[in-house]
Scaffold this active site. Structure first.
Site, mmCIF file in Angstrom:
data_model
loop_
_atom_site.group_PDB
_atom_site.id
_atom_site.type_symbol
_atom_site.label_atom_id
_atom_site.label_comp_id
_atom_site.label_asym_id
_atom_site.label_seq_id
_atom_site.Cartn_x
_atom_site.Cartn_y
_atom_site.Cartn_z
ATOM 1 N N ASP A 139 40.294 -35.885 33.579
ATOM 2 C CA ASP A 139 39.166 -36.794 33.651
ATOM 3 C C ASP A 139 37.917 -36.185 34.582
ATOM 4 O OD1 ASP A 139 37.732 -39.141 33.219
ATOM 5 O OD2 ASP A 139 39.684 -40.480 33.593
ATOM 6 N N ASP A 197 34.227 -45.295 28.040
ATOM 7 C CA ASP A 197 35.687 -45.893 27.641
ATOM 8 C C ASP A 197 35.400 -46.985 26.501
ATOM 9 O OD1 ASP A 197 36.576 -44.317 29.730
ATOM 10 O OD2 ASP A 197 37.405 -45.889 30.780
HETATM 11 C C1 GLA Z 1 38.327 -43.070 33.014
HETATM 12 C C2 GLA Z 1 38.854 -42.805 31.406
HETATM 13 C C3 GLA Z 1 39.958 -43.627 30.866
HETATM 14 C C4 GLA Z 1 40.975 -43.838 31.846
HETATM 15 C C5 GLA Z 1 40.896 -44.021 33.239
HETATM 16 C C6 GLA Z 1 41.665 -43.848 34.062
HETATM 17 O O1 GLA Z 1 37.823 -44.145 32.750
HETATM 18 O O2 GLA Z 1 37.700 -42.412 30.546
HETATM 19 O O3 GLA Z 1 40.373 -43.190 29.577
HETATM 20 O O4 GLA Z 1 41.776 -42.640 31.692
HETATM 21 O O5 GLA Z 1 39.658 -43.162 33.527
HETATM 22 O O6 GLA Z 1 41.412 -44.416 35.536
#
Ligand code: GLA
Length: 397
Positions: A139, A197
């Protein structure tokens, strides 16, 4: 006589992730509330439900597993949530013929504030390898905005994984903000998120463009990803984020952070488009209790075959109007997949003359959701429900 023999090291040409990875990811259902008991149960359910047979083979542990570092700076799992540790989890899933994915971040802390891998890339990659991890989602929370730093940080972890002694697939997760389709494969990733997301909703209704991180529904995500087909191929996939199928707006971050849930027709469209666009397929619902609709959508083998087709060509959006999108995807055996999406709020009829999308001649047409041949023709016409995607496999005759 001394004979000099030169041995040329053979460069490995093996492609990691030659087809899009498939599995189940903890995030959308559990958030950070994860533990080894639930994850083992999901691995069990992945086998008993038929998901594994359908092709899903990764158990992806997302954010929330880390318990810090030990006195030698080795990353460790939270001892309360994972008392047996990650190696035991890897052994458990491997014994079932499954693989294990894990999560970290290109900064000192993950999105949810857990210990991450910046400046410990080599050490963490070795630790993950020693545990038997097969995949790393990496990430980009708490990291600098500029692209140059992102490229460096992702290259660093990719190199570390390559030197770890184990084949570990790298999933880059910087939400498409720095156009990773332009650099992520070169940096060493096998897939990269192209969007923020995904939330459990059809589309954003705020009327604003990308107002915040909670903007993406199914349609927004598909629209953003549709134009990125030139960058996708074997070992380098555009990742459209998790499947929402079966969540129904009830659980986890995809719901609480802006999702209201979708209808089964909309989930079926998500599955259709994610397969047509060769996105990795990470289910994120509770595999321990799935209704029939959810099972039929997630385990439609004829749709999955499009996603896993060895040619690895993401579909091209050939027609895009206010009400309709038509997608075309060439397949390895010479067939074509065609997707027809009704974007409107009403059921409507559609006429598609195949020559309009570049296909001339007569085709045997199979409806991959009805699992039926529906005719031999140079066109298709019929009703498409609101937000439904019809998917056909066309074989030239
Ligand atoms: C980000 C990622 C998600 C998830 C969260 C976890 O938002 O894009 O897919 O992994 O972090 O905290």
């Amino acid at each position: 006589m001394i004979v000099h023999i030169t041995i040329f090291a053979q460069k490995s040409t093996k492609i990691l992730a030659p087809t899009p990875p498939m599995g189940w990811m903890t995030w959308n259902y559990f958030g950070t509330d994860i533990n080894e008991k639930d994850i083992r149960e999901m691995a069990d359910a992945m086998v008993s439900s038929g998901m594994q047979k359908a092709g899903y083979n990764y158990v992806f542990i997302d954010d929330g597993w880390v318990g810090g570092r030990d006195n030698r700076n080795n990353i460790i799992a939270d001892p309360k949530r994972f008392p047996a540790g990650i190696k035991a989890m890897a052994d458990y899933v491997h014994a079932k013929g499954l693989k294990l994915g894990i999560y970290s971040d290109a900064s000192p802390l993950t999105c949810e504030g857990y210990t991450a891998s910046l400046d410990f890339e080599e050490q963490d990659a070795k630790t993950f390898a020693s545990w038997g991890v097969d995949y790393l989602k990496y990430d980009y929370c708490n990291a600098p905005e500029d692209s140059a730093t992102a490229v460096l940080r992702y290259k660093k972890i990719a190199d570390a994984l390559r030197n770890s002694g184990r084949e570990i697939v790298l999933g880059i997760c910087e939400w498409g903000q720095r156009k990773p389709w332009l650099w992520a494969a070169k940096a060493g990733g096998q897939l990269w998120r192209t969007t923020g997301d995904i939330r459990d909703k059809w589309m954003d209704l705020s009327g604003k463009e990308k107002v915040d991180f909670n903007w993406n529904g199914i349609l927004n995500t598909a629209d953003q990803n549709a134009e990125l087909h030139p960058y996708s191929g074997p070992g380098k996939w555009n990742d459209m984020d998790m499947l929402l199928v079966g969540l129904y707006g009830k659980e986890g971050p995809s719901s609480t952070k802006g999702g209201v849930g979708c209808s089964d027709t909309e989930y079926q469209t998500q599955m259709s488009l994610w397969c047509m666009m060769n996105s990795p397929l990470a289910a994120s619902n509770d595999l321990r209790k799935m209704n029939e609709a959810t099972k039929n959508i997630l385990m439609n083998q004829e749709i999955i075959a499009l996603n896993q087709d060895e040619l690895g060509k993401q579909c091209i959006r050939k027609i895009n109007t206010e009400n309709w999108s038509v997608f075309l995807k060439p397949l390895k055996n010479g067939d074509f997949a065609v997707g027809i999406l009704n974007r409107s709020k009403n059921v409507q009829s559609y006429d598609l003359d195949f020559s309009k999308i570049g296909l001339n001649g007569i085709y045997e047409i199979k409806d991959l959701w009805l699992h039926q041949n529906v005719g031999k023709s140079n066109k298709w016409n019929g009703k498409v429900d609101s937000h439904e995607t019809k998917v056909f496999r066309l074989q030239k005759i």
